[in-house]
Design a protein around this motif. Structure first.
Motif, PDB file in Angstrom:
ATOM      1  N   THR A 229       2.144  21.319  44.405  1.00  0.00           N
ATOM      2  CA  THR A 229       1.146  20.247  44.347  1.00  0.00           C
ATOM      3  C   THR A 229      -0.207  20.859  44.654  1.00  0.00           C
ATOM      4  OG1 THR A 229       2.731  18.576  45.101  1.00  0.00           O
ATOM      5  CG2 THR A 229       0.386  18.058  45.344  1.00  0.00           C
ATOM      6  N   TRP A 230      -1.141  20.675  43.742  1.00  0.00           N
ATOM      7  CA  TRP A 230      -2.472  21.271  43.931  1.00  0.00           C
ATOM      8  C   TRP A 230      -3.076  20.832  45.258  1.00  0.00           C
ATOM      9  CZ3 TRP A 230      -5.504  24.885  41.762  1.00  0.00           C
ATOM     10  CH2 TRP A 230      -6.863  24.880  42.077  1.00  0.00           C
ATOM     11  N   SER A 231      -3.583  21.780  45.995  1.00  0.00           N
ATOM     12  CA  SER A 231      -4.224  21.478  47.266  1.00  0.00           C
ATOM     13  C   SER A 231      -5.701  21.850  47.154  1.00  0.00           C
ATOM     14  CB  SER A 231      -3.557  22.276  48.392  1.00  0.00           C
ATOM     15  OG  SER A 231      -4.178  22.005  49.628  1.00  0.00           O
ATOM     16  N   GLU A 232      -6.526  20.832  47.021  1.00  0.00           N
ATOM     17  CA  GLU A 232      -7.956  21.042  46.788  1.00  0.00           C
ATOM     18  C   GLU A 232      -8.567  21.865  47.926  1.00  0.00           C
ATOM     19  OE1 GLU A 232      -9.466  20.064  44.004  1.00  0.00           O
ATOM     20  OE2 GLU A 232     -11.284  21.106  44.663  1.00  0.00           O
ATOM     21  N   GLY A 233      -9.231  22.931  47.553  1.00  0.00           N
ATOM     22  CA  GLY A 233      -9.862  23.778  48.550  1.00  0.00           C
ATOM     23  C   GLY A 233      -8.947  24.854  49.103  1.00  0.00           C
ATOM     24  N   SER A 234      -7.648  24.728  48.862  1.00  0.00           N
ATOM     25  CA  SER A 234      -6.718  25.738  49.364  1.00  0.00           C
ATOM     26  C   SER A 234      -6.035  26.511  48.246  1.00  0.00           C
ATOM     27  CB  SER A 234      -5.645  25.089  50.254  1.00  0.00           C
ATOM     28  OG  SER A 234      -6.216  24.628  51.459  1.00  0.00           O
ATOM     29  N   SER A 235      -5.562  25.804  47.214  1.00  0.00           N
ATOM     30  CA  SER A 235      -4.899  26.472  46.098  1.00  0.00           C
ATOM     31  C   SER A 235      -5.815  27.532  45.484  1.00  0.00           C
ATOM     32  CB  SER A 235      -4.527  25.458  45.011  1.00  0.00           C
ATOM     33  OG  SER A 235      -3.484  24.609  45.440  1.00  0.00           O
ATOM     34  N   GLY A 236      -5.264  28.710  45.291  1.00  0.00           N
ATOM     35  CA  GLY A 236      -5.987  29.769  44.590  1.00  0.00           C
ATOM     36  C   GLY A 236      -6.880  30.635  45.453  1.00  0.00           C
ATOM     37  N   SER A 237      -7.228  30.156  46.636  1.00  0.00           N
ATOM     38  CA  SER A 237      -8.211  30.869  47.454  1.00  0.00           C
ATOM     39  C   SER A 237      -7.632  31.511  48.704  1.00  0.00           C
ATOM     40  CB  SER A 237      -9.334  29.910  47.875  1.00  0.00           C
ATOM     41  OG  SER A 237     -10.092  29.496  46.762  1.00  0.00           O
ATOM     42  N   HIS A 238      -6.297  31.566  48.785  1.00  0.00           N
ATOM     43  CA  HIS A 238      -5.652  32.106  49.976  1.00  0.00           C
ATOM     44  C   HIS A 238      -4.453  32.979  49.596  1.00  0.00           C
ATOM     45  CE1 HIS A 238      -7.670  28.429  51.483  1.00  0.00           C
ATOM     46  NE2 HIS A 238      -7.876  29.155  52.560  1.00  0.00           N
ATOM     47  N   THR A 239      -4.060  33.813  50.522  1.00  0.00           N
ATOM     48  CA  THR A 239      -2.779  34.478  50.369  1.00  0.00           C
ATOM     49  C   THR A 239      -1.684  33.419  50.516  1.00  0.00           C
ATOM     50  OG1 THR A 239      -2.989  35.071  52.710  1.00  0.00           O
ATOM     51  CG2 THR A 239      -3.487  36.785  51.092  1.00  0.00           C
ATOM     52  N   ASP A 240      -0.518  33.710  49.944  1.00  0.00           N
ATOM     53  CA  ASP A 240       0.531  32.694  49.852  1.00  0.00           C
ATOM     54  C   ASP A 240       1.283  32.501  51.169  1.00  0.00           C
ATOM     55  OD1 ASP A 240       2.356  30.870  48.855  1.00  0.00           O
ATOM     56  OD2 ASP A 240       3.728  32.438  48.163  1.00  0.00           O
ATOM     57  N   ASP A 241       1.105  31.328  51.744  1.00  0.00           N
ATOM     58  CA  ASP A 241       1.744  31.015  53.032  1.00  0.00           C
ATOM     59  C   ASP A 241       3.264  31.147  52.974  1.00  0.00           C
ATOM     60  OD1 ASP A 241      -0.859  29.829  52.804  1.00  0.00           O
ATOM     61  OD2 ASP A 241      -0.435  28.691  54.626  1.00  0.00           O
ATOM     62  N   LEU A 242       3.841  30.813  51.823  1.00  0.00           N
ATOM     63  CA  LEU A 242       5.300  30.809  51.724  1.00  0.00           C
ATOM     64  C   LEU A 242       5.874  32.211  51.568  1.00  0.00           C
ATOM     65  CD1 LEU A 242       5.778  27.649  49.481  1.00  0.00           C
ATOM     66  CD2 LEU A 242       6.025  27.849  51.972  1.00  0.00           C
ATOM     67  N   THR A 243       5.052  33.145  51.097  1.00  0.00           N
ATOM     68  CA  THR A 243       5.464  34.546  51.042  1.00  0.00           C
ATOM     69  C   THR A 243       5.192  35.222  52.379  1.00  0.00           C
ATOM     70  OG1 THR A 243       4.987  34.671  48.673  1.00  0.00           O
ATOM     71  CG2 THR A 243       5.126  36.767  49.875  1.00  0.00           C
ATOM     72  N   PHE A 244       3.977  35.059  52.839  1.00  0.00           N
ATOM     73  CA  PHE A 244       3.561  35.690  54.092  1.00  0.00           C
ATOM     74  C   PHE A 244       3.801  34.690  55.226  1.00  0.00           C
ATOM     75  CE2 PHE A 244       1.019  37.524  50.633  1.00  0.00           C
ATOM     76  CZ  PHE A 244       1.412  38.850  50.745  1.00  0.00           C
ATOM     77  N   ASN A 245       5.080  34.500  55.507  1.00  0.00           N
ATOM     78  CA  ASN A 245       5.475  33.401  56.395  1.00  0.00           C
ATOM     79  C   ASN A 245       5.978  33.858  57.754  1.00  0.00           C
ATOM     80  OD1 ASN A 245       7.903  34.536  55.789  1.00  0.00           O
ATOM     81  ND2 ASN A 245       8.731  32.778  54.677  1.00  0.00           N
ATOM     82  N   GLY A 246       5.774  35.134  58.040  1.00  0.00           N
ATOM     83  CA  GLY A 246       6.213  35.623  59.344  1.00  0.00           C
ATOM     84  C   GLY A 246       7.667  36.044  59.356  1.00  0.00           C
ATOM     85  N   SER A 247       8.326  35.954  58.216  1.00  0.00           N
ATOM     86  CA  SER A 247       9.725  36.371  58.138  1.00  0.00           C
ATOM     87  C   SER A 247       9.822  37.708  57.407  1.00  0.00           C
ATOM     88  CB  SER A 247      10.537  35.288  57.422  1.00  0.00           C
ATOM     89  OG  SER A 247      11.884  35.661  57.351  1.00  0.00           O
ATOM     90  N   ALA A 248       9.931  37.666  56.086  1.00  0.00           N
ATOM     91  CA  ALA A 248       9.987  38.918  55.328  1.00  0.00           C
ATOM     92  C   ALA A 248       8.655  39.658  55.407  1.00  0.00           C
ATOM     93  CB  ALA A 248      10.359  38.637  53.874  1.00  0.00           C
ATOM     94  N   TYR A 249       7.597  38.900  55.441  1.00  0.00           N
ATOM     95  CA  TYR A 249       6.256  39.470  55.527  1.00  0.00           C
ATOM     96  C   TYR A 249       5.495  38.767  56.640  1.00  0.00           C
ATOM     97  CZ  TYR A 249       7.473  41.284  50.939  1.00  0.00           C
ATOM     98  OH  TYR A 249       8.109  41.915  49.906  1.00  0.00           O
ATOM     99  N   PRO A 250       4.545  39.456  57.241  1.00  0.00           N
ATOM    100  CA  PRO A 250       3.797  38.839  58.342  1.00  0.00           C
ATOM    101  C   PRO A 250       2.895  37.717  57.845  1.00  0.00           C
ATOM    102  CG  PRO A 250       2.805  40.924  57.699  1.00  0.00           C
ATOM    103  CD  PRO A 250       4.097  40.824  56.940  1.00  0.00           C
ATOM    104  N   GLU A 251       2.606  36.781  58.727  1.00  0.00           N
ATOM    105  CA  GLU A 251       1.581  35.800  58.398  1.00  0.00           C
ATOM    106  C   GLU A 251       0.241  36.524  58.340  1.00  0.00           C
ATOM    107  OE1 GLU A 251       1.512  32.160  60.563  1.00  0.00           O
ATOM    108  OE2 GLU A 251       3.693  32.102  60.766  1.00  0.00           O
ATOM    109  N   LEU A 252      -0.627  36.019  57.477  1.00  0.00           N
ATOM    110  CA  LEU A 252      -1.905  36.686  57.253  1.00  0.00           C
ATOM    111  C   LEU A 252      -3.082  35.807  57.652  1.00  0.00           C
ATOM    112  CD1 LEU A 252      -1.289  38.295  53.722  1.00  0.00           C
ATOM    113  CD2 LEU A 252      -0.713  39.213  55.986  1.00  0.00           C
ATOM    114  N   MET A 253      -4.192  36.464  57.980  1.00  0.00           N
ATOM    115  CA  MET A 253      -5.410  35.741  58.317  1.00  0.00           C
ATOM    116  C   MET A 253      -5.828  34.818  57.191  1.00  0.00           C
ATOM    117  SD  MET A 253      -9.250  37.169  59.061  1.00  0.00           S
ATOM    118  CE  MET A 253      -8.768  38.377  60.293  1.00  0.00           C
ATOM    119  N   MET A 254      -5.612  35.264  55.945  1.00  0.00           N
ATOM    120  CA  MET A 254      -6.102  34.482  54.813  1.00  0.00           C
ATOM    121  C   MET A 254      -5.041  33.557  54.212  1.00  0.00           C
ATOM    122  SD  MET A 254      -9.217  34.899  55.015  1.00  0.00           S
ATOM    123  CE  MET A 254      -9.723  33.902  53.609  1.00  0.00           C
TER     124      MET A 254
END
Ligand SMILES: [Zn+2]
Length: 310
Positions: A229-254
């Motif tokens: 679901t498109w998130s205005e102001g967030s979609s496209g402008s951040h690293t992917d929260d679901l990939t960089f989720n603190g499990s396989a990959y660390p959470e990121l500043m962006m």
């Protein structure tokens, strides 16, 4: 302890606070602490950049406990309003080494002091229920540095041209591709590819940042936040929260969202690769900042940026 982490930022940040006396950034109790923390965060971020430049921001605030937004920042596109890829004004000034008089219209920051904030310079002092001001400020400032897309949900850019027509985009957008490497925006015609409209809401890993420096850090390019679901102001402008989720990959500043408690205050190799691709010269070993901030880890609160109004 953090006193040993002397900031040697060569980027000079200037902030013009527009709040009235006794409110917000000039709050009788917290005003000085808030202004000092913003300067501290800016200098922490500045340590990553091998650049000498003078930039200025207009800084305002709201006090709205019920709003989703914690803070927002923006910097308009630099240059003529014609189709192409343009840096933000802040990005342009840093990358060109601008050293003239201060313009407080290079970027803007708006803060919501209606939320619970910790202004601590020490991540471990941020309590579980508090938002990490320093981490959030670094995140927001980085948007103004050009870590931002101007692709709208309907595939238009900053000029609002019909999808498929040449439009104006941020430098960041030049490197956005599908997971198979197809450009979202044609690098020759500056037109968004209508066939990729679905990629904008394609879910985990659908859109990637592919560039000379970023791609080697992650197979098929660094995943960019494209929730279904498109998130205005967030979609496209951040690293992917679901990939960089603190499990396989660390959470990121962006990441697009983060929680309360200590936030991320250091830039990953993924984010550094992206910054190099959009034209920055980074300090080879920005270790001084990170060594001193060891122990910071991730969070999850909602944070939004406001798009640049080119
Ligand atoms: Zn953001």
């Amino acid at each position: 302890m953090l006193g040993a982490c002397t900031s040697q930022a060569a980027i000079t940040f200037n902030f013009n606070y527009t709040d009235t006396a006794g409110t917000g950034w000039y709050d009788t109790t917290y005003g000085q602490t808030r202004r000092d923390a913003l300067t501290y965060a800016a200098n922490q971020l500045g340590q990553y950049f091998n650049a000498t430049a003078t930039i200025g921001y207009t800084v305002s605030s709201v006090t709205n406990p019920d709003a989703d937004t914690l803070a927002s920042a923006s910097s308009n596109a630099y240059g003529p309003l014609v189709p192409g890829f343009e840096p933000t004004i802040v990005q342009y000034k840093i990358q060109s080494g601008y050293s003239g008089s201060v313009s407080y219209t290079d970027g803007s920051i708006d803060w919501n002091f209606g939320k619970s904030w910790s202004y601590s310079y020490t991540p471990s002092d941020v309590s579980a229920g508090e938002n990490d001001f320093v981490s959030t400020a670094m995140h927001e400032l980085l948007h103004s540095f050009g870590f931002i897309s101007t692709i709208e949900s309907n595939g238009t850019g900053a000029l609002g041209k019909p999808i498929g027509d040449p439009d104006l985009w941020y430098t960041f957008d030049r490197y956005l591709t599908t997971s198979s490497g197809s450009s979202m925006i044609d690098p020759i015609t500056y037109a968004f590819d209508p066939a990729q409209l679905g990629t904008l809401t394609g879910g985990v890993g659908a859109m990637r940042f592919n560039g000379t420096y970023a791609t080697p850090t992650f197979t098929d390019g660094v995943p960019i936040y494209t929730p279904t679901t498109w998130s205005e102001g967030s979609s496209g402008s951040h690293t992917d929260d679901l990939t960089f989720n603190g499990s396989a990959y660390p959470e990121l500043m962006m990441n697009a969202a983060s929680g309360t408690g200590p936030g991320v205050r250091s830039l990953s190799s993924y984010e550094q690769g992206i910054l190099k691709d959009i034209g920055y010269n980074l300090v080879p070993e920005p270790g001084s900042a990170m060594l001193c901030l060891a122990g910071s880890f991730a969070i999850c609160f909602s944070r939004r940026h406001r798009r640049g109004n080119a």
